[in-house]
Design a protein around this motif. Structure first.
Motif, PDB file in Angstrom:
ATOM      1  N   GLY A 157     -69.553 -22.696  16.888  1.00 12.54           N
ATOM      2  CA  GLY A 157     -69.816 -21.559  16.027  1.00 12.54           C
ATOM      3  C   GLY A 157     -70.957 -20.674  16.458  1.00 12.54           C
ATOM      4  N   SER A 158     -71.495 -19.913  15.498  1.00 13.62           N
ATOM      5  CA  SER A 158     -72.558 -18.937  15.675  1.00 13.62           C
ATOM      6  C   SER A 158     -72.142 -17.864  16.689  1.00 13.62           C
ATOM      7  N   TRP A 159     -73.115 -17.220  17.328  1.00 12.24           N
ATOM      8  CA  TRP A 159     -72.817 -16.063  18.177  1.00 12.24           C
ATOM      9  C   TRP A 159     -72.023 -16.417  19.425  1.00 12.24           C
ATOM     10  N   LYS A 160     -72.227 -17.633  19.950  1.00 10.79           N
ATOM     11  CA  LYS A 160     -71.494 -17.987  21.178  1.00 10.79           C
ATOM     12  C   LYS A 160     -69.990 -18.033  20.952  1.00 10.79           C
ATOM     13  N   ALA A 161     -69.572 -18.320  19.713  1.00 15.11           N
ATOM     14  CA  ALA A 161     -68.146 -18.341  19.393  1.00 15.11           C
ATOM     15  C   ALA A 161     -67.672 -16.989  18.866  1.00 15.11           C
ATOM     16  N   SER A 162     -68.445 -16.397  17.969  1.00 12.96           N
ATOM     17  CA  SER A 162     -68.016 -15.132  17.358  1.00 12.96           C
ATOM     18  C   SER A 162     -67.961 -14.001  18.372  1.00 12.96           C
ATOM     19  N   SER A 163     -68.795 -14.069  19.417  1.00  8.00           N
ATOM     20  CA  SER A 163     -68.785 -13.010  20.432  1.00  8.00           C
ATOM     21  C   SER A 163     -67.444 -12.949  21.160  1.00  8.00           C
ATOM     22  N   LEU A 164     -66.768 -14.094  21.296  1.00  9.11           N
ATOM     23  CA  LEU A 164     -65.462 -14.108  21.950  1.00  9.11           C
ATOM     24  C   LEU A 164     -64.414 -13.416  21.089  1.00  9.11           C
ATOM     25  N   THR A 165     -64.529 -13.565  19.778  1.00  8.84           N
ATOM     26  CA  THR A 165     -63.600 -12.871  18.880  1.00  8.84           C
ATOM     27  C   THR A 165     -63.867 -11.371  18.898  1.00  8.84           C
ATOM     28  N   ILE A 166     -65.118 -10.994  19.083  1.00 13.71           N
ATOM     29  CA  ILE A 166     -65.461  -9.574  19.182  1.00 13.71           C
ATOM     30  C   ILE A 166     -64.844  -8.966  20.436  1.00 13.71           C
ATOM     31  N   VAL A 167     -64.880  -9.706  21.557  1.00 12.37           N
ATOM     32  CA  VAL A 167     -64.270  -9.223  22.799  1.00 12.37           C
ATOM     33  C   VAL A 167     -62.763  -9.042  22.614  1.00 12.37           C
ATOM     34  N   CYS A 168     -62.128  -9.997  21.948  1.00  9.55           N
ATOM     35  CA  CYS A 168     -60.688  -9.913  21.699  1.00  9.55           C
ATOM     36  C   CYS A 168     -60.368  -8.684  20.839  1.00  9.55           C
ATOM     37  N   SER A 169     -61.153  -8.466  19.791  1.00  9.07           N
ATOM     38  CA  SER A 169     -60.939  -7.301  18.930  1.00  9.07           C
ATOM     39  C   SER A 169     -61.143  -6.006  19.700  1.00  9.07           C
ATOM     40  N   PHE A 170     -62.133  -6.005  20.578  1.00  7.62           N
ATOM     41  CA  PHE A 170     -62.400  -4.823  21.414  1.00  7.62           C
ATOM     42  C   PHE A 170     -61.185  -4.473  22.273  1.00  7.62           C
ATOM     43  N   CYS A 171     -60.627  -5.470  22.943  1.00  9.02           N
ATOM     44  CA  CYS A 171     -59.490  -5.231  23.837  1.00  9.02           C
ATOM     45  C   CYS A 171     -58.238  -4.809  23.065  1.00  9.02           C
ATOM     46  N   CYS A 172     -57.973  -5.480  21.956  1.00 10.39           N
ATOM     47  CA  CYS A 172     -56.778  -5.151  21.174  1.00 10.39           C
ATOM     48  C   CYS A 172     -56.881  -3.770  20.551  1.00 10.39           C
ATOM     49  N   GLU A 174     -52.517  11.731  34.464  1.00 11.51           N
ATOM     50  CA  GLU A 174     -51.850  10.837  35.414  1.00 11.51           C
ATOM     51  C   GLU A 174     -50.501  10.336  34.888  1.00 11.51           C
ATOM     52  N   GLY A 175     -50.262  10.526  33.603  1.00 15.85           N
ATOM     53  CA  GLY A 175     -48.989  10.111  33.027  1.00 15.85           C
ATOM     54  C   GLY A 175     -49.151   8.955  32.058  1.00 15.85           C
ATOM     55  N   TRP A 176     -48.212   8.889  31.114  1.00 21.12           N
ATOM     56  CA  TRP A 176     -48.260   7.844  30.086  1.00 21.12           C
ATOM     57  C   TRP A 176     -47.971   6.461  30.648  1.00 21.12           C
ATOM     58  N   LEU A 177     -47.266   6.388  31.762  1.00 18.72           N
ATOM     59  CA  LEU A 177     -46.988   5.086  32.377  1.00 18.72           C
ATOM     60  C   LEU A 177     -48.284   4.398  32.782  1.00 18.72           C
ATOM     61  N   TRP A 178     -49.185   5.153  33.404  1.00 20.15           N
ATOM     62  CA  TRP A 178     -50.477   4.579  33.790  1.00 20.15           C
ATOM     63  C   TRP A 178     -51.316   4.244  32.556  1.00 20.15           C
ATOM     64  N   GLY A 179     -51.270   5.109  31.553  1.00 24.13           N
ATOM     65  CA  GLY A 179     -52.042   4.849  30.343  1.00 24.13           C
ATOM     66  C   GLY A 179     -51.615   3.569  29.656  1.00 24.13           C
ATOM     67  N   PHE A 180     -50.291   3.355  29.523  1.00 27.36           N
ATOM     68  CA  PHE A 180     -49.787   2.135  28.889  1.00 27.36           C
ATOM     69  C   PHE A 180     -50.085   0.900  29.743  1.00 27.36           C
ATOM     70  N   THR A 181     -50.067   1.053  31.051  1.00 24.37           N
ATOM     71  CA  THR A 181     -50.354  -0.083  31.939  1.00 24.37           C
ATOM     72  C   THR A 181     -51.785  -0.578  31.752  1.00 24.37           C
ATOM     73  N   ILE A 182     -52.733   0.348  31.717  1.00 22.57           N
ATOM     74  CA  ILE A 182     -54.141  -0.031  31.535  1.00 22.57           C
ATOM     75  C   ILE A 182     -54.344  -0.723  30.186  1.00 22.57           C
ATOM     76  N   SER A 183     -53.737  -0.175  29.146  1.00 22.84           N
ATOM     77  CA  SER A 183     -53.877  -0.767  27.809  1.00 22.84           C
ATOM     78  C   SER A 183     -53.292  -2.171  27.754  1.00 22.84           C
ATOM     79  N   THR A 184     -52.146  -2.372  28.404  1.00 20.24           N
ATOM     80  CA  THR A 184     -51.519  -3.698  28.429  1.00 20.24           C
ATOM     81  C   THR A 184     -52.406  -4.717  29.119  1.00 20.24           C
ATOM     82  N   LEU A 185     -53.071  -4.313  30.201  1.00 20.58           N
ATOM     83  CA  LEU A 185     -53.976  -5.213  30.915  1.00 20.58           C
ATOM     84  C   LEU A 185     -55.156  -5.616  30.030  1.00 20.58           C
ATOM     85  N   PHE A 186     -55.687  -4.681  29.259  1.00 21.50           N
ATOM     86  CA  PHE A 186     -56.811  -4.999  28.372  1.00 21.50           C
ATOM     87  C   PHE A 186     -56.404  -6.017  27.310  1.00 21.50           C
ATOM     88  N   VAL A 187     -55.215  -5.845  26.715  1.00 21.14           N
ATOM     89  CA  VAL A 187     -54.748  -6.796  25.703  1.00 21.14           C
ATOM     90  C   VAL A 187     -54.608  -8.191  26.305  1.00 21.14           C
TER      91      VAL A 187
END
Length: 586
Positions: free
Chosen positions: A45-60, A228-241
């Motif tokens: 718990g504490s920040w070492k665990a919650s920070s990982l959930t923050i990273v996940c929320s950031f990417c999604c 650059e096109g929506w194909l590149w935009g969607f590709t970058i977003s998919t990688l972040f997720v």
């Protein structure tokens, strides 16, 4: 009952050591580690665990926001929709996205838990992003002599595939959102005052992170989509997720888990049925005579006991103890008699509803940042020097405002307010929400003034009947985006903190989803209002307030109408907030 007896015999409560030693070693909120044992304060718990959930929320949120911020542009430019249809589709999709949290939260609180529900939902999100990739690639597949015959009508096929992927993204993101957020807050022990203060900071930094993702989406990703096109935009977003869900999964060994408490809907129905059965019975004068589980914890898995509160006395009748109840105790009796904690769960939901309903219009106003604000910017001068800013990218002012104000609020405002109020968080979450509602109303006033000035310039330049941009800098939209950003820092974070703190332990995901459902209701309300606008304003040859050519319309009147509704809504909220009774957990 048996599960509670087992809990009472856990290492947290047995052994020869003093209770103070055990309390120092294990959490006091009933959380467990990944192996199912009581969670260690030191190793989980504490920040070492919650920070990982923050990273996940950031990417999604980066992936979700990269679609939402420029969706109106995609619908009008690529799929050839009208301004009104595009604004309505954006509002409907976002409304659906924020209705999905109710589904994810119910599954999490009832059966799978927040962690597993989040993993499944993120998988749906990734699949949706891949379908959007296919949609963007379709025009490339359907041209040339080697084109696949299945794509005989590429525009129709692209439209269908795009909306399938779009709503899968909305479902996946929406379902994981309350689970990841409440799971991150679960990493702080409510029974420890130090960790409880850290939990309040978690909500601030969680919102800071998702707005950082929003900033990247609104600048970098939107620029990539446009140039650059929506194909590149969607590709970058998919990688972040994909990266976000991977990091979230790798933190399993340091997480604290709350056990699912069973179906909240079943418990609510049990209270209603039991209270109805006992409607003719008289409540005891002493509330301690009402039924409650005798163990240290409550009869609900993963929940602390709730103390009895006055008001809504009809539901207290569900906890009246009768002679027949004493003679046949057990699980089969839950539809005849309920614990005080179970009754208080329902009371909390009922008391939250007026606060929630006052936030629906706030969400409807906020939605226009993604629709009519963008359409307004598209008919303004988007050049700053030789550089042209996409109208959707100007939403970044709102995001930058949030990113700048969250640290200021956390490090400056809270300590200053704490000296005056004596409260650990400076002000209450309800006071914080009310301040945000005021700034939201101010944003609509600012937008109306900008649009009124833009229409005057269009009139002076003879551009009223021309569908062209008016020589007025898009920078004038800055104040309305800034004020909405201030409103978010106060109202959105305050609402999240309010619903988490006030919700029963075993219903936190559902209540977090409830706090997000106001966004869904607000978006549907916005879509409904937009549908009514042409009905009441486009009469007698008039193009209405929001025509395809905004130079002929009166968007300023629409914004003033929303400002007036927001003022009325603020008064209603203040009235309900002053009457609200906070929960009392043992």
């Amino acid at each position: 009952m048996n599960s509670m007896d087992h809990f009472d015999k856990s290492p947290l409560l047995e052994g020869n050591n003093s209770s103070q030693e055990n309390t120092a070693e294990y959490t006091g909120d009933g959380s467990v580690c990944v192996s199912g044992h009581p969670a260690s304060r030191k190793h989980t718990g504490s920040w070492k665990a919650s920070s990982l959930t923050i990273v996940c929320s950031f990417c999604c949120y980066l992936a979700y926001s990269s679609i939402g911020k420029n969706l109106v542009s995609y619908l009008t430019k690529i799929l050839q929709e009208t301004n009104l249809a595009a604004a309505r589709d954006v509002a409907t999709w976002q409304g659906t996205s924020y209705l999905a949290p109710l589904i994810g939260a119910f599954i999490a609180d009832s059966y799978l838990g927040k962690y597993r529900t989040a993993l499944i939902s993120c998988t749906i999100l990734i699949i949706g992003m891949m379908i959007l990739l296919l949609s963007a690639a379709l025009p490339l597949i359907s041209i040339g002599p080697q084109a696949w015959s299945v794509w005989a009508d590429p525009i129709s096929s692209q439209y269908i595939i795009f909306f399938v992927g779009l709503y899968m993204v909305g479902l996946g993101y929406g379902a994981q959102s309350p689970c990841v957020t409440s799971f991150g807050a679960d990493q702080f022990d409510d029974t420890d005052e130090v960790e409880k203060i850290k939990k309040s900071s978690f909500f601030n930094w969680h919102y800071f992170a998702i707005n950082t993702g929003s900033l990247i989406a609104g600048t970098v990703i939107v620029w990539v989509q446009e140039h650059e096109g929506w194909l590149w935009g969607f590709t970058i977003s998919t990688l972040f997720v994909t990266i976000g869900i991977g990091i979230f999964f790798l933190g399993s060994i340091v997480y604290r888990f709350q056990k699912p408490g069973g179906s909240p809907l079943a418990r609510i129905c049990q209270v209603v049925v039991a209270a109805t059965r006992n409607f003719d019975k008289v409540l005891p004068c002493d509330s301690s005579a009402l039924y409650e589980f005798l163990g240290q914890g409550s009869a609900i898995e993963g929940s602390r006991k709730l103390e009895h509160t006055t008001g809504l006395e009809f539901f207290d009748k569900a906890a009246i103890v009768t002679l027949s109840d004493c003679e046949s105790p057990g699980p089969s009796n839950t539809w005849k008699i309920c614990t005080v904690t179970q009754v208080e769960e329902l009371k909390i939901l009922i008391r939250m509803f007026p606060i929630w309903s006052a936030m629906v219009l706030f969400a409807a106003v906020q939605e226009h940042m993604f629709s009519t604000f963008v359409e307004q910017g598209m008919v303004m001068d988007k050049h700053i020097g030789s550089f042209e800013i996409p109208a959707a990218s100007f939403q970044s002012i709102d995001t930058i405002t949030v990113i700048m104000l969250v640290p200021v609020y956390e490090r400056v405002l809270v300590p200053v307010l704490r000296k005056f109020t004596g409260r650990p968080n400076g002000i209450t979450s309800l006071q914080r929400i009310g301040i945000g509602l005021f700034f939201s109303m101010s944003s609509m006033v600012s937008a109306a003034l900008v649009e009124n000035n833009r229409l005057q310039i269009a009139q002076a330049e003879g551009l009223v009947h021309l569908k062209e941009a008016v020589p007025m800098s898009i920078m004038w939209q800055g104040p309305q985006y800034f004020l909405l950003g201030v409103a978010e820092v106060f109202s959105n974070i305050g609402l999240t903190e309010f619903f988490y703190d006030e919700s029963p332990d075993a219903m936190r995901s559902l209540c977090m989803a409830f706090s997000l459902a106001n966004i869904s209701a607000g978006n549907y309300l916005s879509s409904f209002i937009l549908s009514l606008v042409p009905v009441f304003t486009a009469k007698g040859g008039s193009p209405g307030w929001i025509p395809d050519n905004l130079n002929e319309g009166h968007l300023d009147r629409f914004y003033l109408m929303l400002a007036g509704l927001s003022l009325l809504n603020l008064f209603i909220f203040v009235f309900n907030a002053m009457r609200y009774k906070c929960k009392k957990a043992s």
